[in-house]
Design an enzyme around this catalytic site. Structure first.
Site, PDB file in Angstrom:
ATOM      1  N   TYR A 146      -3.671  -3.109   0.352  1.00  0.00           N
ATOM      2  CA  TYR A 146      -4.642  -2.911  -0.718  1.00  0.00           C
ATOM      3  C   TYR A 146      -5.127  -4.234  -1.312  1.00  0.00           C
ATOM      4  O   TYR A 146      -6.263  -4.355  -1.731  1.00  0.00           O
ATOM      5  CB  TYR A 146      -4.018  -2.073  -1.844  1.00  0.00           C
ATOM      6  CG  TYR A 146      -4.118  -0.590  -1.644  1.00  0.00           C
ATOM      7  CD1 TYR A 146      -3.545   0.017  -0.541  1.00  0.00           C
ATOM      8  CD2 TYR A 146      -4.779   0.214  -2.573  1.00  0.00           C
ATOM      9  CE1 TYR A 146      -3.618   1.386  -0.366  1.00  0.00           C
ATOM     10  CE2 TYR A 146      -4.863   1.580  -2.403  1.00  0.00           C
ATOM     11  CZ  TYR A 146      -4.279   2.164  -1.296  1.00  0.00           C
ATOM     12  OH  TYR A 146      -4.370   3.519  -1.124  1.00  0.00           O
ATOM     13  N   LYS A 196       8.583   1.202   8.591  1.00  0.00           N
ATOM     14  CA  LYS A 196       8.081   1.323   9.965  1.00  0.00           C
ATOM     15  C   LYS A 196       8.520   0.054  10.692  1.00  0.00           C
ATOM     16  O   LYS A 196       7.705  -0.693  11.255  1.00  0.00           O
ATOM     17  CB  LYS A 196       6.546   1.479   9.943  1.00  0.00           C
ATOM     18  CG  LYS A 196       5.902   1.741  11.278  1.00  0.00           C
ATOM     19  CD  LYS A 196       6.123   3.151  11.807  1.00  0.00           C
ATOM     20  CE  LYS A 196       5.598   3.273  13.223  1.00  0.00           C
ATOM     21  NZ  LYS A 196       5.888   4.594  13.836  1.00  0.00           N
ATOM     22  N   ASP A 228       6.712   7.883   9.630  1.00  0.00           N
ATOM     23  CA  ASP A 228       6.114   9.033  10.323  1.00  0.00           C
ATOM     24  C   ASP A 228       7.080  10.213  10.333  1.00  0.00           C
ATOM     25  O   ASP A 228       6.703  11.360  10.088  1.00  0.00           O
ATOM     26  CB  ASP A 228       5.640   8.653  11.742  1.00  0.00           C
ATOM     27  CG  ASP A 228       6.651   7.837  12.532  1.00  0.00           C
ATOM     28  OD1 ASP A 228       7.680   7.434  11.964  1.00  0.00           O
ATOM     29  OD2 ASP A 228       6.410   7.613  13.733  1.00  0.00           O
ATOM     30  N   ASP A 252       0.648   5.795  -0.748  1.00  0.00           N
ATOM     31  CA  ASP A 252      -0.605   6.502  -0.993  1.00  0.00           C
ATOM     32  C   ASP A 252      -0.629   7.783  -0.163  1.00  0.00           C
ATOM     33  O   ASP A 252      -0.939   8.866  -0.659  1.00  0.00           O
ATOM     34  CB  ASP A 252      -1.795   5.603  -0.627  1.00  0.00           C
ATOM     35  CG  ASP A 252      -3.119   6.296  -0.890  1.00  0.00           C
ATOM     36  OD1 ASP A 252      -3.244   6.917  -1.961  1.00  0.00           O
ATOM     37  OD2 ASP A 252      -4.009   6.241  -0.016  1.00  0.00           O
ATOM     38  N   ASP A 256       0.312  11.919  -1.416  1.00  0.00           N
ATOM     39  CA  ASP A 256      -0.645  13.027  -1.268  1.00  0.00           C
ATOM     40  C   ASP A 256       0.003  14.176  -0.502  1.00  0.00           C
ATOM     41  O   ASP A 256      -0.231  15.340  -0.788  1.00  0.00           O
ATOM     42  CB  ASP A 256      -1.911  12.581  -0.528  1.00  0.00           C
ATOM     43  CG  ASP A 256      -3.032  12.197  -1.491  1.00  0.00           C
ATOM     44  OD1 ASP A 256      -2.722  11.607  -2.543  1.00  0.00           O
ATOM     45  OD2 ASP A 256      -4.207  12.492  -1.203  1.00  0.00           O
TER      46      ASP A 256
HETATM   47  C1  IPM Z   1      -4.082   7.019  -5.609  1.00  0.00           C
HETATM   48  C2  IPM Z   1      -5.516   6.985  -5.180  1.00  0.00           C
HETATM   49  C3  IPM Z   1      -5.992   5.540  -5.229  1.00  0.00           C
HETATM   50  C4  IPM Z   1      -5.161   4.756  -4.243  1.00  0.00           C
HETATM   51  C5  IPM Z   1      -7.491   5.337  -4.952  1.00  0.00           C
HETATM   52  C6  IPM Z   1      -8.333   6.202  -5.859  1.00  0.00           C
HETATM   53  C7  IPM Z   1      -7.877   3.893  -5.067  1.00  0.00           C
HETATM   54  O1  IPM Z   1      -5.695   7.552  -3.932  1.00  0.00           O
HETATM   55  O2  IPM Z   1      -3.790   6.600  -6.739  1.00  0.00           O
HETATM   56  O3  IPM Z   1      -3.252   7.456  -4.812  1.00  0.00           O
HETATM   57  O4  IPM Z   1      -5.482   4.732  -3.042  1.00  0.00           O
HETATM   58  O5  IPM Z   1      -4.169   4.165  -4.668  1.00  0.00           O
HETATM   59 MG    MG Z   2      -3.935   8.383  -3.147  1.00  0.00          MG
END
Ligand code: IPM
Ligand code: MG
Length: 365
Positions: A146, A196, A228, A252, A256
């Site tokens: 990032y 990894k 993974d 990230d 999710d």
């Molecule tokens: C998160 C989001 C952010 C990230 C984006 C919106 C920049 O997906 O906080 O997980 O990738 O960190």
């Molecule tokens: Mg995210």
């Protein structure tokens, strides 16, 4: 009486709707504890770009630096609307990442938590969810891909190319690993280190640092898990995980997926912690498709308030009360249209009514 200044960055799309409910909860908390909250709103995100020409205006930066904590709503607009904003000014690159860098919030805490009463939200089979899901994902938040150097251009063969650097030094790794060990000590004393190292040199160094620090936390058992395979195991047997730590990009993606096994990212608040600074935000996006409809569930925003009470103000008891209050609203059968389908015994209410019910439950506790 303690006094806390809280910066409120409502953000875009459903952000302001969710923030209104969070503010109701903060005011209710203020009426119950020996503290005073000074709430200061500031523009942030795509809406700030359109209103004042920058997604993270200087005045907002100043406020974030002087505040005791920052509560941030989701930012970003639809793909079409985003195209009206220059790439570097888009909410993610122009606001969120600079906020993380400014406050140096290197530790992102994302609870993947579904108490038994909410287990029906999970798409996983009941025998897999069992007594519910209770994992804490700890994601490094200010390093790795990032924030590494980036280069785009045309190479000697006339082909467009891109390079993005994944960079960590041992101190950056050590500071997040310590956060994870401390968190594990307060829970089941098992730490899953996600890596990894069969491919990435960054993971080789990461794992070395984990091994070097581990003896300082002899009560915590470390389990190394490839990223993974961790993704698979999160679906097949989430109950084996308690605290998981990982670098920025892995975090990230896996966080999710954590939202996925809960049934919605709307059920995932988060804390972004640095040394003496912090901001709190829902883990989900701004959902432009349902903005302004008063149907988004405020759980992740109110949960972020609960995390703020715990981590920034040391109000552990009141933080638990807020968690219990949100969960009791679900337990009473209420839900919002973004999370639940009508019928099947759900008492469907809107965003603001859900927030009112949380306040009601909190004040009754
Ligand atoms: C998160 C989001 C952010 C990230 C984006 C919106 C920049 O997906 O906080 O997980 O990738 O960190
Ligand atoms: Mg995210």
């Amino acid at each position: 009486m303690s006094s806390y200044k809280i910066a409120l960055l409502a953000g875009d799309a459903i952000g302001p709707e969710l923030m209104r409910e969070a503010v109701k909860v903060l005011k209710a908390v203020e009426s119950r504890v020996d503290a005073n909250f000074e709430l200061v709103e500031a523009p942030f995100g795509a809406s700030a770009y359109f209103e004042v020409g920058h997604p993270f205006p200087e005045d907002t930066k100043k406020l974030c630096l002087e505040a005791d904590a920052v509560l941030k709503g989701p930012v970003g607009l639809s793909y079409e609307e985003t195209q009206k904003i220059p790439v570097e000014m888009q909410a993610e690159r122009g606001a969120i990442l600079p906020l993380r860098r400014l406050l140096n919030t290197y530790a992102n805490i994302r609870p993947v938590s579904l108490p038994k009463g909410l287990a029906h939200f999970s798409p996983l089979k009941p025998e897999i969810v069992g007594e519910g899901i209770d994992i804490v994902i700890i994601r490094e938040l200010v390093g790795g891909l990032y924030f590494g150097a980036k280069e785009t251009g045309v190479n000697e063969n006339g082909k467009r190319f891109v390079k993005e650097m994944l960079e960590y030094d041992e101190d950056q790794i050590a500071q997040i690993i310590r956060v994870a060990f401390k968190q594990a000590q307060t829970r089941k004393k098992v730490l899953h280190n996600i890596h990894k190292s069969n491919v990435l040199k960054s993971s080789v160094l990461w794992n070395q640092v984990v091994e070097e620090i581990a003896p300082q936390y002899p009560d915590v058992e470390v389990k190394h898990q490839l990223v993974d395979s961790a993704a698979t195991l999160l679906c097949l047997n989430p109950g084996q995980f308690d605290v998981m730590v990982m670098e920025n990009m892995f975090g990230d993606i896996l966080s999710d997926q954590g939202g996925g096994i809960l049934g919605s990212l709307g059920l995932m608040p988060s804390a972004c912690l640095g040394d003496g600074r912090a901001y709190y935000e829902p883990s989900h996006g701004s959902a432009p498709d349902i903005a302004g409809k008063n149907i988004a569930n405020p759980y992740s925003m109110i949960g972020s308030v609960a995390m703020m009470l715990e981590h920034s103000f040391g109000m552990l008891e009141e933080s638990k009360n807020v968690w219990n209050a949100i969960q009791s609203v679900f337990a009473q059968g209420y839900s919002t249209p973004d999370l639940s389908k009508p019928g099947s015994g759900v008492k469907m209410i809107n965003t603001d009514a859900f927030g009112d019910k949380v306040v009601e439950a909190l004040l009754a506790s």
